[in-house]
Design an enzyme around this catalytic site. Structure first.
Site, short mmCIF file in Angstrom:
data_model
loop_
_atom_site.label_atom_id
_atom_site.label_comp_id
_atom_site.label_asym_id
_atom_site.label_seq_id
_atom_site.Cartn_x
_atom_site.Cartn_y
_atom_site.Cartn_z
N ASP A 140 0.87 -1.17 0.00
CA ASP A 140 0.00 0.00 0.00
C ASP A 140 0.91 1.22 0.00
O ASP A 140 2.14 1.11 0.05
CB ASP A 140 -0.94 -0.02 1.20
CG ASP A 140 -0.21 0.22 2.49
OD1 ASP A 140 1.02 0.40 2.45
OD2 ASP A 140 -0.85 0.22 3.54
N ASP B 33 -8.14 -7.28 0.91
CA ASP B 33 -7.13 -7.53 1.94
C ASP B 33 -7.71 -7.05 3.26
O ASP B 33 -8.55 -6.15 3.28
CB ASP B 33 -5.84 -6.75 1.69
CG ASP B 33 -5.95 -5.33 2.21
OD1 ASP B 33 -6.68 -4.53 1.59
OD2 ASP B 33 -5.36 -5.02 3.27
N CYS C 197 -12.87 -28.60 7.52
CA CYS C 197 -11.76 -27.76 7.04
C CYS C 197 -10.54 -28.64 6.78
O CYS C 197 -10.23 -29.55 7.54
CB CYS C 197 -11.44 -26.69 8.09
SG CYS C 197 -10.02 -25.67 7.68
N CYS D 113 -7.36 -27.46 6.57
CA CYS D 113 -6.12 -26.73 6.89
C CYS D 113 -5.23 -27.56 7.80
O CYS D 113 -5.68 -28.51 8.44
CB CYS D 113 -6.43 -25.36 7.51
SG CYS D 113 -6.74 -25.37 9.29
N CYS E 179 -6.60 -27.87 11.42
CA CYS E 179 -7.75 -28.77 11.60
C CYS E 179 -7.39 -30.23 11.31
O CYS E 179 -8.02 -31.13 11.84
CB CYS E 179 -8.92 -28.30 10.73
SG CYS E 179 -9.66 -26.77 11.38
N HIS F 115 -5.48 -21.33 10.31
CA HIS F 115 -6.88 -21.70 10.04
C HIS F 115 -7.65 -20.55 9.40
O HIS F 115 -8.34 -20.73 8.39
CB HIS F 115 -7.59 -22.15 11.31
CG HIS F 115 -9.05 -22.32 11.09
ND1 HIS F 115 -9.60 -23.47 10.53
CD2 HIS F 115 -10.10 -21.47 11.27
CE1 HIS F 115 -10.90 -23.32 10.39
NE2 HIS F 115 -11.24 -22.11 10.83
#
Lengths: 370, 370
Positions: free
Chosen positions: B94, B267, B305, B307, B310, B336
């Site tokens: 940014d 974002d 999930c 991930c 998990c 996660h």
């Protein structure tokens, strides 16, 4: 045969160093070994996979901490420590003795056991050989430790004698309390800085049926030379067919001297604690990566190191992360420092195997600045 | 052709949703996409490998923070942000505008630029279109942003108009200051909550040659419905052949509504910030893993999930780590939550590709509790 047992592979002919294997229900591991500390069922900042990548073998967890939080009942319901924290290699729990005795004014020692106040909420709690053994059976590590008293330094002979004799009685009670067949119980040799008491402690414990032996009460503030002296006068009384674990020791100079005197296992929070403070361990000493000198230094922490951190990140980046108080900084140095001690242990094993441990030791000590 | 350009793959016939590709010097990435935020050149607690595993594409870094520490000169000497932090996929910086304007009393806005005091050491610093562009060229991300003023909410029309017109002039100065050919510069549409000013801002910026368009000044405290209204009255003035980036938005309900109105990029620090506070994101809302209800809950955060967290750890373990103030807890929930938003973005892309985005959106909003 114990569920956990030591296999002597080779003895150095010119020192006390020994190469061995430690057999456990979660695998067979090479000694001499350094064991990373995961006090609260996590090696601070790291994942299990990061520990596997650095070839961690046995890791520690802390009975005192887990007894208080989350409680051994929850760990047991989770299926034990291995499942709770998802670690597949060996695990060892200490007995809680060291932490309880470190509480100072907050605890009271009697023959029956120790009453103390929790450092978390001040509640009154109790540990003794039977409770510590039961808690460790619920936690379910491969290796569990007898409940002992760690004698402070300095301590007079009378205190040390009384305490050491009690530790012996407590060790007997731990053996009697132990029910699980799939864990190995280690006795802990105490005796303060008194060779006679060390011999008494070693002799009395080795007359009982322990799977291995901790050596406690060293690295508690005494000069290094005194530690090595007392250590030498302890290991000489321990049997060759059992593992010897020097508790709470984790700098490379102490490791190489411990191995030289016949030690097989070590643990210490030192590498992980100084990492979180911005200090990297090197074969020559230490590098304080926070220092301004590294602001534009794009070399890795150690050019000869093969760890994840050194393969991927510069001193300048890690310094930036520390200055910016970024958590990833703690993780990167923790990885480096543990990798360093694990690799150092591996190098010692190779040196013993190749009949050059005395030269390895001499060369290391010549270049290392404590 | 810009070094960074958008390729429209498919438009939804029943909504504003669009499937696209964002081409950059560090790869081509699928839109709509969520971009994890790595403010200080690190996505808090995570390694680059963890970002790759969760299929992160473009990540953000912050010009304001890196300008102050370690300084863009050090990042430039390191070979740019990608090399400094060892991230190989896309990066966006940014402009620093948002952070500078957030300093409130500590900054002074003039036509030439903004004088402000560093939040780190209180030193006087200066940013304007030319400096912000130069700093971003030194940092070396693939996508850089024009230096703008983010109008607070509420703001009266006169203030919003003056500010928006200045943002337009500053955008022109950024374009003129830009030297590097291998970066894409995005203009930022402002205009507060005033549709006329949004149209003016969009029209004036799209008459210049930007690689894409940020939509700024939303999600700054206004009601959600107002945000969606103003967003709809902004995207309708933006060209179809350029990427549209809704800045600072990162909850799944805002993502699905943003995509519905034609946004391609998002974002936000939300997923990583709430993770460090013990809150896990779910398709149905949130799970506060610190809660006592999870003390003996051995299920993963989300059974559906995929991930790392998990697949490997229970709610009870993660709760324990939070209660024990262990850093690994922050990392596990960060993984996660980011995985959740990245997978959610992927699911939106699949829904658009399969002509069922309106149903996907409706179904999601029906089950989601903000």
């Amino acid at each position: 045969m114990h569920a956990v047992y030591y296999e002597l592979i080779k003895e150095c002919s010119r020192s006390g160093a020994r190469l061995g294997k430690l057999h456990t229900p979660h695998g067979t591991f090479d000694t001499p070994m350094f064991m990373p500390v995961g006090t609260q069922a996590t090696v601070k900042t790291l994942s299990p996979e990061e520990l596997y990548e650095m070839k961690a073998q046995v890791i520690l967890a802390n009975t005192y901490h887990l007894f208080l939080r989350p409680g051994e009942d929850i760990v047991k319901k989770a299926g034990g420590l291995h499942k709770f924290m998802n670690y597949r290699n060996g695990m060892l729990t200490d007995s809680g003795g060291f932490q309880v005795f470190s509480l100072g004014a907050m605890r009271k020692i009697e023959e029956e056991g120790v009453t103390f106040r929790s450092h978390i909420d001040g509640s009154k709690r109790f540990l003794n050989p039977e409770v510590a053994t039961k808690v460790q059976e619920d936690l379910g590590a491969d290796i569990i430790m007898a409940f002992d008293e760690c004698i402070p330094y300095p301590a007079d002979f009378a205190y040390a004698k009384t305490s050491t004799e009690r530790t012996t009685r407590w060790a007997q009670r731990c053996l009697k309390a132990k029910k699980r067949e799939d864990q190995g119980l280690f006795g802990i040799v105490q005796g303060g800085m008194y060779p006679d008491l060390r011999k008494y402690s070693a002799d009395s414990l080795t007359s009982m049926d322990f799977a291995g032996y901790g050596i406690g009460g060293l690295s508690v503030g005494e000069p290094h030379e005194l530690m090595y002296d007392v250590l030498a006068q302890t290991t000489c009384h321990l049997p060759k067919d059992k593992a010897r674990y020097l508790m709470g020791v984790g700098t490379p100079d102490c490791l190489v001297e411990g191995v030289n005197l016949g030690v097989d296992m070590f643990d210490c929070v030192f590498p992980t604690r100084v990492a979180r403070n911005g200090t990297a361990m090197l074969p020559t000493g230490r590098l304080v990566v926070r220092n301004a000198a590294y602001a534009e230094d794009f070399l890795p922490i150690d050019e000869n190191c093969g760890c994840y951190t050194c393969r991927n990140f510069s001193r300048a980046y890690i310094r930036h992360l520390f200055k910016a108080e970024e958590i990833f900084a703690l993780r990167l140095l923790t990885i480096h420092n543990l990798h360093f001690l694990l690799k150092f242990s591996q190098d010692m094993r190779t040196a013993i195997a190749e009949d050059r441990f005395p030269e390895f030791r001499e060369n290391f000590l010549e270049h290392y600045q404590r």
